[in-house]
Design an enzyme around this catalytic site. Sequence first.
Site, short mmCIF file in Angstrom:
data_model
loop_
_atom_site.label_atom_id
_atom_site.label_comp_id
_atom_site.label_asym_id
_atom_site.label_seq_id
_atom_site.Cartn_x
_atom_site.Cartn_y
_atom_site.Cartn_z
CB ALA A 172 -0.91 0.00 1.22
CB ILE A 202 3.02 0.56 4.75
CG1 ILE A 202 2.15 -0.51 5.44
CG2 ILE A 202 2.24 1.85 4.52
CD1 ILE A 202 0.88 -0.86 4.75
CE LYS A 203 7.03 5.00 -2.81
NZ LYS A 203 7.15 4.88 -4.29
CB THR A 204 4.36 5.96 4.54
OG1 THR A 204 3.56 7.10 4.86
CG2 THR A 204 5.44 5.76 5.60
#
Length: 290
Positions: A172, A202-204
Amino acid sequence: MADLDDIKDGKDFGLDRPQQHKAFYLKGSGALDWGMQSRLADIFNPKTGKTIMLAFDHGYFQGPTTGLERIDLHIAPLFEYTDVLMCTRGILRSVVPPETRKPVVLRASGANSILTELSNEAVAVSVEDALRLNVSAMAAQVYIGSEHEHQSIKNIIQLVDQGTRYGMPTMAVTGVGKDMARDQRYFSLATRIAAEMGAHIIKTYYVDKGFERITAGCPVPIVIAGGKKLPEREALEMCYQAIDQGALGVDMGRNIFQSEAPIAMLKAVHAVVHGGETAEKAYQLYLDEK
């Protein structure tokens, strides 16, 4: 058929050594199926537990932006210096040589552009096509606090459900809603929601204050986005701080392919992520390799 008279009874059963079961090394991934873990092990180096992804999927909504005019000329020479490629299926099929032998995180959301509302995305790739392409994960944007928040979360759920059926991880990618501040509280919310929906990575974005709270509150691996182009020294400092505060990798695009020396920059990022070097030492490496 084998000659049954020549089959010898086994002797070396290691009776004094019980079979060991080693726990999977990646955060929050111990209960996943073998195929899912195998794909995640392609993405995250088993020796360091970390990863460097080269993102060049920007064209799916930006078109031929600076540095991505010709993938074959400007990006392909960088493949050997990264761990993972992140791109669309169109670029993968048309430009990336099959002999590249790098795991791929496939951009699987789209149907928007910079001329329209960015959060209005749909799932743009089936898991069957992802399997045909032999990729290691599928990625979709999630826009918490945006006009199309609900649809973006449903996209993640769809990929997780389909991927679980076939052992395909989902990453995500947190977008920023219009009315949300880009701070620790927002990204803690966005990353946790994506993980609760079943995303495996998770890429943030990295934030200066409280990033360790984001990684601590997310039960699965976080990799940081590179974001807008920064001076090389600042980009390496961001990498160092993110890894030091719990990120398990970086997924960088513009800070690599828009650098004056992309290969040198990738080597410097590698020194930080896998080598544990400080930003200062990595920057000196960049200057030496430039």
